[in-house]
Design an enzyme around this catalytic site. Sequence first.
Site, short mmCIF file in Angstrom:
data_model
loop_
_atom_site.label_atom_id
_atom_site.label_comp_id
_atom_site.label_asym_id
_atom_site.label_seq_id
_atom_site.Cartn_x
_atom_site.Cartn_y
_atom_site.Cartn_z
N ARG A 107 -45.94 -46.50 38.05
CA ARG A 107 -47.05 -46.67 38.92
C ARG A 107 -46.87 -45.64 39.86
O ARG A 107 -48.15 -45.19 40.46
CB ARG A 107 -46.86 -48.23 39.62
CG ARG A 107 -47.72 -48.64 40.67
CD ARG A 107 -47.24 -49.84 41.34
NE ARG A 107 -48.61 -50.31 42.38
CZ ARG A 107 -48.40 -49.84 43.56
NH1 ARG A 107 -47.53 -48.72 44.09
NH2 ARG A 107 -49.52 -50.24 44.52
N TYR A 209 -42.97 -50.86 26.95
CA TYR A 209 -43.70 -49.66 26.53
C TYR A 209 -43.19 -48.46 27.39
O TYR A 209 -42.57 -48.60 28.37
CB TYR A 209 -45.22 -49.95 27.18
CG TYR A 209 -45.30 -50.29 28.28
CD1 TYR A 209 -45.66 -49.38 29.41
CD2 TYR A 209 -45.80 -51.48 28.64
CE1 TYR A 209 -46.12 -49.51 30.71
CE2 TYR A 209 -46.15 -51.80 30.12
CZ TYR A 209 -46.07 -50.78 30.91
OH TYR A 209 -46.47 -51.05 32.21
N ASP A 288 -56.21 -56.62 45.42
CA ASP A 288 -55.51 -58.07 45.53
C ASP A 288 -55.76 -58.47 46.89
O ASP A 288 -55.67 -59.77 46.93
CB ASP A 288 -54.10 -57.39 45.36
CG ASP A 288 -53.67 -57.30 43.81
OD1 ASP A 288 -54.39 -57.45 43.01
OD2 ASP A 288 -52.44 -56.91 43.63
P1 FAD Z 1 -51.73 -52.42 46.18
O1 FAD Z 1 -51.85 -51.47 45.08
O2 FAD Z 1 -50.62 -53.38 46.15
O3 FAD Z 1 -51.62 -51.55 47.41
C1 FAD Z 1 -51.65 -52.19 48.62
C2 FAD Z 1 -51.04 -51.29 49.57
O4 FAD Z 1 -50.93 -51.57 50.94
C3 FAD Z 1 -49.47 -51.03 49.48
O5 FAD Z 1 -49.18 -49.54 49.71
C4 FAD Z 1 -48.90 -51.65 50.80
O6 FAD Z 1 -47.68 -50.84 51.29
C5 FAD Z 1 -50.13 -51.43 51.86
N1 FAD Z 1 -50.05 -52.32 53.01
C6 FAD Z 1 -49.78 -53.64 52.99
N2 FAD Z 1 -49.87 -54.31 53.99
C7 FAD Z 1 -50.14 -53.09 54.93
C8 FAD Z 1 -50.46 -53.43 56.29
N3 FAD Z 1 -50.27 -54.39 57.19
N4 FAD Z 1 -50.72 -51.98 56.87
C9 FAD Z 1 -50.56 -50.89 56.30
N5 FAD Z 1 -50.76 -50.81 54.79
C10 FAD Z 1 -50.46 -52.08 54.18
N6 FAD Z 1 -52.32 -54.05 37.24
C11 FAD Z 1 -52.87 -53.17 35.89
O7 FAD Z 1 -53.79 -53.05 36.27
N7 FAD Z 1 -52.06 -53.11 35.04
C12 FAD Z 1 -50.83 -53.43 34.89
O8 FAD Z 1 -50.35 -53.15 33.73
C13 FAD Z 1 -50.11 -54.32 35.83
N8 FAD Z 1 -48.89 -54.50 35.66
C14 FAD Z 1 -48.46 -55.58 36.87
C15 FAD Z 1 -47.32 -56.02 36.46
C16 FAD Z 1 -46.65 -56.92 37.48
C17 FAD Z 1 -45.23 -57.59 37.36
C18 FAD Z 1 -47.35 -57.10 38.59
C19 FAD Z 1 -46.90 -57.89 39.82
C20 FAD Z 1 -48.67 -56.58 38.88
C21 FAD Z 1 -49.23 -55.67 37.84
N9 FAD Z 1 -50.39 -55.12 37.98
C22 FAD Z 1 -50.90 -54.37 37.15
C23 FAD Z 1 -51.17 -55.45 39.09
C24 FAD Z 1 -51.51 -54.46 39.92
O9 FAD Z 1 -50.11 -53.86 40.51
C25 FAD Z 1 -51.95 -54.81 41.43
O10 FAD Z 1 -53.06 -55.60 41.12
C26 FAD Z 1 -52.79 -53.49 42.20
O11 FAD Z 1 -51.59 -52.69 42.57
C27 FAD Z 1 -53.54 -53.86 43.31
O12 FAD Z 1 -54.13 -52.60 44.03
P2 FAD Z 1 -54.35 -52.86 45.61
O13 FAD Z 1 -54.96 -51.47 45.77
O14 FAD Z 1 -55.26 -53.97 45.87
O15 FAD Z 1 -52.95 -53.10 46.37
#
Ligand code: FAD
Length: 369
Positions: A107, A209, A288
């Site tokens: 990641r 993987y 998310d």
């Molecule tokens: P995130 O990538 O979680 O980013 C959120 C960011 O916001 C972070 O950098 C965090 O530090 C920041 N943040 C949080 N709160 C604050 C705040 N108050 N102020 C400032 N910054 C803040 N997805 C796939 O597509 N393929 C996979 O193979 C996969 N495998 C996974 C395996 C596991 C075990 C898990 C738990 C998840 C997996 N996922 C996978 C899901 C994927 O990691 C998430 O769905 C994805 O990262 C969501 O992206 P996002 O941009 O919404 O949030």
Amino acid sequence: MSKKYRIAVVGAGMGGLLAATMLQRAGHACTVYEQAPRLNKVGAGINIAPNSTRIFRELGLERQMQAAGIRPRLKFSRAWNTGELLFTVPVPEMQERYGAPFQAFHRGALQEVLYRTLPAGTVQFGRRLAQMTQQPDEVHLDFEDGASAMADIVIGADGVHSRVREILFGVAPADYHGLVAYRALIRNSHLRPADNTKWWAPDRYVLVYYTTEARDEINLVTGSPQPWTHGDYQPRPASVDDLLATFGDFHEEVQEVLKAATEITCWPMLERDPFSPWSSGRAVLLGDACHPTTPHMGQGAGMAFEDAVVLARCIDEFPDPGVAFQRYESARYARTARIQRDSHANEWTKKDMDADWVYGYDAMTVALE
Ligand code: FAD
């Protein structure tokens, strides 16, 4: 000509970084506020399917993406105990069918490629959003370190525990799915497991993987029922003993990988029922923050990437932010809700199935009406 905004993206994760790239390319002044003090190689492996890699190719990032991860040759589903082959996906055929590859990464490596597409200074690290106040034409953001900022539009890309979502709609923790995921890495080992194999037991699985083309880093991610007894939903350190206690009856090939595992963590799988709206006033959610989903389909990041593209297109196309946010949500809601429901069922790739609706989607061209 479309209206240009000052846009604050909260969160430099998967969706936030891609949204910033799209918005800057469209001429908006975009700043990303990230709570972490620096870009950390956190997490473990991540699988990215053609619905995401198609976006990277269209943005001209295919070469960097290819260098950062691996395009596996085959994907297998096997029975946990006998190793019986349930089915095989020849990955190059996916590329032919969907016009984009299937890839796996660490990641952190994927995040780094996205980060490098942005001009220096776009991401402000160490800025954890504390509060946000909306005025008719702009939004005031306050961070825990005492800094503040103003923006015309705020995008909450701050993940499953989204502070932006809490400010807009109230505090409501995500739901625990009842399963945990152990995640671990194995580096520079003599082990050579087959490419991308999911080992299925009736109530548990282990997915193994590679994350690099050199096959020098192996990722292990699992799913198994377990009560979550800790006070919060943050990942916890775990051990080889935990892995063996949960998957000790799996095939010998899996046992070898479990015994070599390092950097082991245990994650509660979190989700929400689909909810609406995703925006209020001048603030909107993506990824998310608005549709957390279990990892069983490997589509959480994929949905965040697709959101980022569709939201940026809507902001560019519809001059009123409220209209843009509504068009974005109506273009995205049914698809993300279906992924949330199907992922919850945890049947994806257990047997051969129609994957066209997931992998064939093109966020760059999907209708916005
Ligand atoms: P995130 O990538 O979680 O980013 C959120 C960011 O916001 C972070 O950098 C965090 O530090 C920041 N943040 C949080 N709160 C604050 C705040 N108050 N102020 C400032 N910054 C803040 N997805 C796939 O597509 N393929 C996979 O193979 C996969 N495998 C996974 C395996 C596991 C075990 C898990 C738990 C998840 C997996 N996922 C996978 C899901 C994927 O990691 C998430 O769905 C994805 O990262 C969501 O992206 P996002 O941009 O919404 O949030």
